[in-house]
Design an enzyme around this catalytic site. Sequence first.
Site, PDB file in Angstrom:
ATOM      1  CG  ASP A  38      -2.055   0.649   1.510  1.00  0.00           C
ATOM      2  OD1 ASP A  38      -2.837   1.693  -0.293  1.00  0.00           O
ATOM      3  OD2 ASP A  38      -2.529   0.980   2.021  1.00  0.00           O
ATOM      4  N   GLY A  39      -0.066   2.779  -0.427  1.00  0.00           N
ATOM      5  CA  GLY A  39       1.222   3.468  -0.170  1.00  0.00           C
ATOM      6  C   GLY A  39       1.292   4.507  -2.080  1.00  0.00           C
ATOM      7  CG  HIS A  55       0.344   2.122  -9.198  1.00  0.00           C
ATOM      8  ND1 HIS A  55      -0.061   2.553  -8.269  1.00  0.00           N
ATOM      9  CD2 HIS A  55      -1.296   3.109 -10.340  1.00  0.00           C
ATOM     10  CE1 HIS A  55      -1.136   2.505  -7.922  1.00  0.00           C
ATOM     11  NE2 HIS A  55      -1.764   2.687  -9.056  1.00  0.00           N
ATOM     12  CG  LEU A 149       9.739 -16.781  -3.444  1.00  0.00           C
ATOM     13  CD1 LEU A 149      10.087 -16.338  -1.919  1.00  0.00           C
ATOM     14  CD2 LEU A 149      10.257 -15.875  -4.045  1.00  0.00           C
ATOM     15  CD  GLU A 225       3.367 -13.599  15.592  1.00  0.00           C
ATOM     16  OE1 GLU A 225       3.285 -12.490  15.770  1.00  0.00           O
ATOM     17  OE2 GLU A 225       3.418 -14.546  16.157  1.00  0.00           O
TER      18      GLU A 225
HETATM   19  C1  V07 Z   1       1.570  -3.983  -9.821  1.00  0.00           C
HETATM   20  C2  V07 Z   1       3.126  -2.837  -8.853  1.00  0.00           C
HETATM   21  C3  V07 Z   1       3.547  -3.147  -7.375  1.00  0.00           C
HETATM   22  C4  V07 Z   1       2.602  -2.139  -6.060  1.00  0.00           C
HETATM   23  C5  V07 Z   1       1.564  -2.524  -5.760  1.00  0.00           C
HETATM   24  C6  V07 Z   1       0.385  -1.502  -7.440  1.00  0.00           C
HETATM   25  C7  V07 Z   1       1.374  -1.652  -8.618  1.00  0.00           C
HETATM   26  C8  V07 Z   1       4.019  -6.576 -10.202  1.00  0.00           C
HETATM   27  C9  V07 Z   1       2.549  -6.874 -10.692  1.00  0.00           C
HETATM   28  C10 V07 Z   1       2.387  -8.432 -11.532  1.00  0.00           C
HETATM   29  C11 V07 Z   1       1.542  -9.005 -11.550  1.00  0.00           C
HETATM   30  C12 V07 Z   1       1.052 -10.526 -12.025  1.00  0.00           C
HETATM   31  C13 V07 Z   1       2.356 -10.931 -12.882  1.00  0.00           C
HETATM   32  C14 V07 Z   1       3.493  -9.908 -12.820  1.00  0.00           C
HETATM   33  C15 V07 Z   1       4.030  -8.971 -12.201  1.00  0.00           C
HETATM   34  C16 V07 Z   1       1.553  -6.173 -10.618  1.00  0.00           C
HETATM   35  C17 V07 Z   1      -0.478  -4.825 -10.929  1.00  0.00           C
HETATM   36  C18 V07 Z   1       0.003  -4.093 -10.124  1.00  0.00           C
HETATM   37  C19 V07 Z   1      -2.376  -4.779 -11.599  1.00  0.00           C
HETATM   38  F1  V07 Z   1       2.229 -11.696 -12.831  1.00  0.00           F
HETATM   39  N1  V07 Z   1       3.841  -4.956  -9.301  1.00  0.00           N
HETATM   40  N2  V07 Z   1       1.925  -5.101 -10.180  1.00  0.00           N
HETATM   41  N3  V07 Z   1       0.924  -5.875 -10.841  1.00  0.00           N
HETATM   42  N4  V07 Z   1       1.733  -2.270  -9.105  1.00  0.00           N
END
Ligand code: V07
Length: 258
Positions: A38-39, A55, A149, A225
């Site tokens: 978040d944030g 983002h 992982l 936790e």
């Molecule tokens: C998103 C970046 C991290 C902060 C939170 C909101 C924005 C990585 C992915 C992702 C998702 C699936 C995948 C590989 C990468 C992602 C969304 C938003 C929608 F297989 N970051 N990130 N997807 N943010």
Amino acid sequence: MLNKINLWKKSSNSSTLRDRIVNTKQHSIPSHIAIIMDGNGRWAKRRALPRIAGHHEGMKVVRKITKLANQLGVKVLTLYAFSTENWKRPKSEVDYLMKLPEEFLGTFLPELIEENVQVKMMGNKEQLPTYTLNAIEKAMVDTKDNTGLVLNFALNYGSRVEILEAVKHVLNDCKSGIMNENEITEDVFSSYLMTSEFNDPDLLIRTSGEIRLSNFMLWQLAYSEFWFTDTLWPDFNEEDLLDAVDAYQSRQRRFGGV
Ligand code: V07
């Protein structure tokens, strides 16, 4: 004076926080960590940048934290990337978010493969754009045999819907005679959730100072936790993850001592 001595001691000591965790407490490394990232919007606002800049910065943090979690020996890292409620945001922001999986994987998939990371996703796939789903499914196929992982993205995920779907599925199996009502234990019910293949999270981290679950893994977090920090997700770094793991391990030790 005391502080000075302690600081000097710390910097002259070759055993860093990270060494301590890896070398002496491997037994209590949380096997499953879940994070509510978040944030990002607030981080951007503070810099007078558009929310999407937050983002994008947050996406780079995902990469850093995945790498360290893998090195620490964490087995599963579940990241809340997009909730079922996030569709209510402005269309331009949603459109941008839906392009992030593709960008993330386009940039980092080779490194993730190199590091033996397995990519997974949980959430409702049906409403996702084709390009989003295609990128994720390709990554899942390319990493399916990796044994390091598991990087599990919660995307278009909502816990109440997940639980309701499981209930409907259980009812169906009872009606069709596959299962009897009195066989429905907690473990059996867990096996109907999207996390059926994983253990429940040992540690939940939420950034940016909000102290709530926001419909994230309500069933699975029953015994976890919780660790909250005011740090905004784009500012979250390796040291913050180590702090969270350290706090988790101290709590484990206290618990073990009673
Ligand atoms: C998103 C970046 C991290 C902060 C939170 C909101 C924005 C990585 C992915 C992702 C998702 C699936 C995948 C590989 C990468 C992602 C969304 C938003 C929608 F297989 N970051 N990130 N997807 N943010």
